[in-house]
Design a protein around this motif. Structure first.
Motif, PDB file in Angstrom:
ATOM      1  N   ASN A 188      -3.429   1.411   9.145  1.00  0.00           N
ATOM      2  CA  ASN A 188      -3.800   2.802   9.441  1.00  0.00           C
ATOM      3  C   ASN A 188      -3.009   3.813   8.627  1.00  0.00           C
ATOM      4  OD1 ASN A 188      -5.570   1.861  11.278  1.00  0.00           O
ATOM      5  ND2 ASN A 188      -4.304   2.259  13.079  1.00  0.00           N
ATOM      6  N   THR A 189      -1.809   3.420   8.190  1.00  0.00           N
ATOM      7  CA  THR A 189      -0.957   4.409   7.519  1.00  0.00           C
ATOM      8  C   THR A 189      -0.854   4.164   6.007  1.00  0.00           C
ATOM      9  OG1 THR A 189       0.991   3.053   8.024  1.00  0.00           O
ATOM     10  CG2 THR A 189       0.502   4.848   9.553  1.00  0.00           C
ATOM     11  N   THR A 190      -1.550   3.135   5.507  1.00  0.00           N
ATOM     12  CA  THR A 190      -1.424   2.814   4.082  1.00  0.00           C
ATOM     13  C   THR A 190      -2.796   2.839   3.417  1.00  0.00           C
ATOM     14  OG1 THR A 190       0.347   1.310   4.752  1.00  0.00           O
ATOM     15  CG2 THR A 190      -0.344   1.209   2.447  1.00  0.00           C
ATOM     16  N   GLU A 191      -3.012   3.835   2.607  1.00  0.00           N
ATOM     17  CA  GLU A 191      -4.312   3.958   1.952  1.00  0.00           C
ATOM     18  C   GLU A 191      -4.546   2.767   1.029  1.00  0.00           C
ATOM     19  OE1 GLU A 191      -4.812   7.891   0.223  1.00  0.00           O
ATOM     20  OE2 GLU A 191      -6.645   7.091  -0.719  1.00  0.00           O
ATOM     21  N   GLY A 192      -5.681   2.133   1.154  1.00  0.00           N
ATOM     22  CA  GLY A 192      -6.032   1.025   0.258  1.00  0.00           C
ATOM     23  C   GLY A 192      -5.667  -0.345   0.806  1.00  0.00           C
ATOM     24  N   LEU A 193      -4.864  -0.396   1.870  1.00  0.00           N
ATOM     25  CA  LEU A 193      -4.503  -1.692   2.452  1.00  0.00           C
ATOM     26  C   LEU A 193      -5.622  -2.102   3.409  1.00  0.00           C
ATOM     27  CD1 LEU A 193      -2.178  -3.813   2.570  1.00  0.00           C
ATOM     28  CD2 LEU A 193      -1.341  -2.615   4.601  1.00  0.00           C
ATOM     29  N   LYS A 194      -6.281  -3.217   3.060  1.00  0.00           N
ATOM     30  CA  LYS A 194      -7.493  -3.544   3.830  1.00  0.00           C
ATOM     31  C   LYS A 194      -7.297  -4.778   4.711  1.00  0.00           C
ATOM     32  CE  LYS A 194     -11.055  -1.263   1.311  1.00  0.00           C
ATOM     33  NZ  LYS A 194     -10.903  -1.157  -0.124  1.00  0.00           N
ATOM     34  N   ALA A 195      -7.930  -4.702   5.862  1.00  0.00           N
ATOM     35  CA  ALA A 195      -7.911  -5.845   6.787  1.00  0.00           C
ATOM     36  C   ALA A 195      -9.344  -6.276   7.039  1.00  0.00           C
ATOM     37  CB  ALA A 195      -7.250  -5.423   8.093  1.00  0.00           C
ATOM     38  N   SER A 196      -9.506  -7.541   7.414  1.00  0.00           N
ATOM     39  CA  SER A 196     -10.847  -8.013   7.762  1.00  0.00           C
ATOM     40  C   SER A 196     -11.189  -7.511   9.168  1.00  0.00           C
ATOM     41  CB  SER A 196     -10.894  -9.537   7.702  1.00  0.00           C
ATOM     42  OG  SER A 196      -9.897 -10.039   8.553  1.00  0.00           O
ATOM     43  N   GLN A 197     -12.356  -7.887   9.657  1.00  0.00           N
ATOM     44  CA  GLN A 197     -12.818  -7.344  10.942  1.00  0.00           C
ATOM     45  C   GLN A 197     -11.869  -7.648  12.098  1.00  0.00           C
ATOM     46  OE1 GLN A 197     -16.770  -8.613  11.737  1.00  0.00           O
ATOM     47  NE2 GLN A 197     -17.585  -6.554  11.429  1.00  0.00           N
ATOM     48  N   ASN A 198     -11.247  -8.844  12.024  1.00  0.00           N
ATOM     49  CA  ASN A 198     -10.332  -9.210  13.112  1.00  0.00           C
ATOM     50  C   ASN A 198      -8.938  -8.629  12.927  1.00  0.00           C
ATOM     51  OD1 ASN A 198      -9.509 -10.745  10.993  1.00  0.00           O
ATOM     52  ND2 ASN A 198     -10.203 -12.702  11.846  1.00  0.00           N
ATOM     53  N   GLY A 199      -8.759  -7.783  11.916  1.00  0.00           N
ATOM     54  CA  GLY A 199      -7.490  -7.080  11.736  1.00  0.00           C
ATOM     55  C   GLY A 199      -6.497  -7.798  10.830  1.00  0.00           C
ATOM     56  N   LEU A 200      -6.807  -9.042  10.431  1.00  0.00           N
ATOM     57  CA  LEU A 200      -5.883  -9.785   9.555  1.00  0.00           C
ATOM     58  C   LEU A 200      -5.936  -9.195   8.151  1.00  0.00           C
ATOM     59  CD1 LEU A 200      -6.771 -13.393  10.764  1.00  0.00           C
ATOM     60  CD2 LEU A 200      -4.792 -12.002  11.423  1.00  0.00           C
ATOM     61  N   LEU A 201      -4.779  -9.163   7.493  1.00  0.00           N
ATOM     62  CA  LEU A 201      -4.749  -8.552   6.163  1.00  0.00           C
ATOM     63  C   LEU A 201      -5.550  -9.371   5.167  1.00  0.00           C
ATOM     64  CD1 LEU A 201      -1.067  -7.278   5.697  1.00  0.00           C
ATOM     65  CD2 LEU A 201      -3.117  -5.996   6.329  1.00  0.00           C
ATOM     66  N   MET A 202      -6.278  -8.677   4.303  1.00  0.00           N
ATOM     67  CA  MET A 202      -7.045  -9.368   3.260  1.00  0.00           C
ATOM     68  C   MET A 202      -6.117  -9.596   2.071  1.00  0.00           C
ATOM     69  SD  MET A 202     -10.533  -7.212   3.668  1.00  0.00           S
ATOM     70  CE  MET A 202     -11.306  -7.744   2.193  1.00  0.00           C
ATOM     71  N   THR A 203      -6.076 -10.846   1.581  1.00  0.00           N
ATOM     72  CA  THR A 203      -5.245 -11.163   0.421  1.00  0.00           C
ATOM     73  C   THR A 203      -6.005 -12.111  -0.499  1.00  0.00           C
ATOM     74  OG1 THR A 203      -4.298 -13.176   1.374  1.00  0.00           O
ATOM     75  CG2 THR A 203      -3.119 -11.128   1.839  1.00  0.00           C
ATOM     76  N   ASP A 204      -5.482 -12.256  -1.742  1.00  0.00           N
ATOM     77  CA  ASP A 204      -6.023 -13.333  -2.572  1.00  0.00           C
ATOM     78  C   ASP A 204      -5.279 -14.621  -2.210  1.00  0.00           C
ATOM     79  OD1 ASP A 204      -3.579 -13.322  -3.859  1.00  0.00           O
ATOM     80  OD2 ASP A 204      -4.278 -12.277  -5.646  1.00  0.00           O
ATOM     81  N   ASP A 205      -5.556 -15.711  -2.947  1.00  0.00           N
ATOM     82  CA  ASP A 205      -4.954 -16.986  -2.512  1.00  0.00           C
ATOM     83  C   ASP A 205      -3.448 -17.057  -2.781  1.00  0.00           C
ATOM     84  OD1 ASP A 205      -5.212 -17.120  -5.197  1.00  0.00           O
ATOM     85  OD2 ASP A 205      -6.164 -19.100  -5.270  1.00  0.00           O
ATOM     86  N   LYS A 206      -2.907 -16.050  -3.469  1.00  0.00           N
ATOM     87  CA  LYS A 206      -1.453 -16.022  -3.646  1.00  0.00           C
ATOM     88  C   LYS A 206      -0.790 -14.942  -2.805  1.00  0.00           C
ATOM     89  CE  LYS A 206      -1.293 -18.292  -7.991  1.00  0.00           C
ATOM     90  NZ  LYS A 206      -1.266 -18.166  -9.433  1.00  0.00           N
ATOM     91  N   GLY A 207      -1.553 -14.401  -1.877  1.00  0.00           N
ATOM     92  CA  GLY A 207      -0.960 -13.474  -0.918  1.00  0.00           C
ATOM     93  C   GLY A 207      -0.966 -12.018  -1.353  1.00  0.00           C
ATOM     94  N   GLN A 208      -1.571 -11.696  -2.509  1.00  0.00           N
ATOM     95  CA  GLN A 208      -1.594 -10.273  -2.888  1.00  0.00           C
ATOM     96  C   GLN A 208      -2.640  -9.548  -2.045  1.00  0.00           C
ATOM     97  OE1 GLN A 208      -0.425  -7.887  -6.444  1.00  0.00           O
ATOM     98  NE2 GLN A 208      -2.471  -8.497  -7.049  1.00  0.00           N
ATOM     99  N   THR A 209      -2.231  -8.456  -1.443  1.00  0.00           N
ATOM    100  CA  THR A 209      -3.157  -7.689  -0.602  1.00  0.00           C
ATOM    101  C   THR A 209      -4.083  -6.878  -1.512  1.00  0.00           C
ATOM    102  OG1 THR A 209      -1.712  -5.759  -0.530  1.00  0.00           O
ATOM    103  CG2 THR A 209      -1.369  -7.425   1.182  1.00  0.00           C
ATOM    104  N   THR A 210      -4.814  -5.961  -0.905  1.00  0.00           N
ATOM    105  CA  THR A 210      -5.744  -5.141  -1.680  1.00  0.00           C
ATOM    106  C   THR A 210      -5.011  -4.069  -2.496  1.00  0.00           C
ATOM    107  OG1 THR A 210      -6.078  -3.975   0.408  1.00  0.00           O
ATOM    108  CG2 THR A 210      -7.813  -5.498  -0.272  1.00  0.00           C
TER     109      THR A 210
END
Ligand SMILES: Cc1cc2nc3c(=O)[nH]c(=O)nc-3n(C[C@H](O)[C@H](O)[C@H](O)COP(=O)(O)OP(=O)(O)OC[C@H]3O[C@@H](n4cnc5c(N)ncnc54)[C@H](O)[C@@H]3O)c2cc1C
Length: 407
Positions: A345-367
């Motif tokens: 909620n406080t970080t522009e561009g940081l995205k989570a999936s519908q269940n609220g888990l952070l979206m990352t690539d397979d090496k853990g980099q977020t959006t």
């Protein structure tokens, strides 16, 4: 009688294809560890294990060994598997305080780690070894995450977490307790202050709700809240627990140790989801289990259930019409957790999936480039060893990212 680890080590067949290692989610070199132990070289064994798994001391106590290393030991096919966890615990516990963690000279780069759970601790150790200056921020006052505020003392002594804290400070990690990022300080402040990369290991701390009437009554609590500080609760003598996972077993066993006389766990299905051992211990401590019970509402007197009907094949086939009021002083809901949304909620561009888990690539980099994440906040409620194993990959990716910025 305690397990004699020397006898256990002598039972190891030192298999050419060690199935125990394959069964370990972090691939601990178990035969080599046992070999070094048998040769009396505890330091070598300890260093080897710690190098591969910085949380080995914790994992030796809380991993689900019956499904992992010990569950795969060839001796277990016809008899008792080698008690690998006790050997690993003996080694890790004996060596930990003396263990010298070799760190490269400081490279002048700062990393922020949000969350001092298994994921954050792993990242902090691995990146400090690579020469980064690491600061850990945690919302609570002590390190460990669920290890400190979830898993009860009788399964994991809190003194172990003090020893980890000491080790972190010893290698120069800075710790800012009582500092929830996403409140007074936000991720943008960390970027402003020169952290080259940021790691999020904030876990899952929002209890999943049942969505039934009565959930906000004064005699109803959530498992994760209760376990964080059981002394703060006055539960009474009769406790109903909704859910039968590992956390529910911890609640039951903790409540019994805090004076509850009658503790019953209720599940909708025909079996619990906790490990066999955890269920067996809960039963041994005095807890009862009731299956096929669908929670309908909670009253001041306790939970109300509908009975799940089953067809001839044992599959659920709807609910019976009768409602069963159970009398309980307190009801504790233990049906898993999801992540809080403060950071998203406080970080522009940081995205989570519908269940609220952070979206990352397979090496853990977020959006957001340079911001990485692992552990439960990415995987959902899982295990310590999975958080550590994933964080090892993420630490490498963070290192690569920061090096790429030099060019
Ligand atoms: C009751 C219970 C029993 C369990 N038992 C076992 C077991 O026996 N074996 C096993 O392997 N696994 C067990 N687990 C699961 C295991 O503990 C977790 O998978 C593991 O702790 C996840 O590690 P993590 O670092 O991702 O998160 P966590 O351990 O949840 O740590 C996250 C940390 O981040 C902090 N934080 C959160 N938000 C912020 C913020 N905005 N700013 C700063 N800090 C923040 C939290 O205070 C916490 O310290 C259990 C879980 C529970 C709930």
């Amino acid at each position: 009688m305690a397990v004699h680890v020397i006898d256990e080590a002598n039972r190891c067949l030192n298999c050419k294809k060690p199935l125990c290692r394959q069964g370990c989610p972090i691939q601990t070199a178990i035969p080599q560890m046992i070999q070094a132990f048998k040769e009396g070289d505890l330091n070598k064994a300890g260093e080897m294990v710690f190098e591969n798994n910085p949380l080995s001391l914790v994992c030796s106590l809380v991993c689900n060994h019956e499904k992992q290393c010990e569950g795969h030991c060839i001796l277990g096919k016809k008899g008792q598997p080698v008690h690998i966890s006790s050997i690993e615990n003996y080694i890790s516990d004996t060596v930990f305080d003396q263990l010298k963690i070799d760190c490269m000279p400081k490279n002048g780069k700062k990393v922020a780690v949000i969350g001092a759970g298994p994921a954050g601790i792993t990242i902090a150790i691995l990146l400090t070894k690579k020469g980064y200056s690491v600061t850990i921020f945690d919302a609570r006052d002590k390190v460990g995450g669920v290890l400190q505020y979830g898993i009860p003392e009788f399964r994991l002594p809190k003194s172990i977490l003090e020893r980890y804290k000491k080790k972190l400070l010893e290698i120069g990690v800075k710790i800012r307790p009582n500092t929830a990022i996403g409140t007074a300080l936000e991720i943008k402040d960390l970027i402003r202050d020169g952290y080259q990369s940021i790691f999020i290991g904030t876990g899952v701390w929002r209890p999943k709700t049942l969505g039934v009437k009565g959930e906000s009554l004064g005699n109803v609590h959530y498992a994760i809240d209760y376990l964080a500080n059981p002394d703060a609760y006055h539960l009474g003598e009769t406790i109903a627990i909704i859910g039968m996972g590992n956390s529910a077993m911890d609640v039951a066993r903790t409540a019994i140790r805090h004076g509850a006389r009658k503790v019953t766990l209720y599940a909708r299905g025909t079996s619990g989801t906790a490990s066999e051992h955890e269920m067996a211990y809960a039963r041994l401590d005095g807890a009862d289990f009731q299956f096929g019970m669908q929670i309908m509402e909670i009253t001041d007197d306790g939970p109300v259930f509908g009975k799940v009907l089953h067809d001839e094949e044992g599959k659920p086939a709807g609910l019976g019409e009768d409602r069963v009021q159970i009398f309980a002083d307190s009801t504790i809901i233990s049906v898993s957790q999801g992540p809080k949304s403060k950071l998203v909620n406080t970080t522009e561009g940081l995205k989570a999936s519908q269940n609220g888990l952070l979206m990352t690539d397979d090496k853990g980099q977020t959006t957001i480039p340079g911001i990485f994440a692992s552990g439960d906040v990415v995987l959902g409620a899982r295990t310590v060893v999975e958080a550590v194993a994933y964080s090892k990959t993420v630490a490498e990716a963070m290192d690569e990212y920061m090096k790429s910025k030099e060019e």
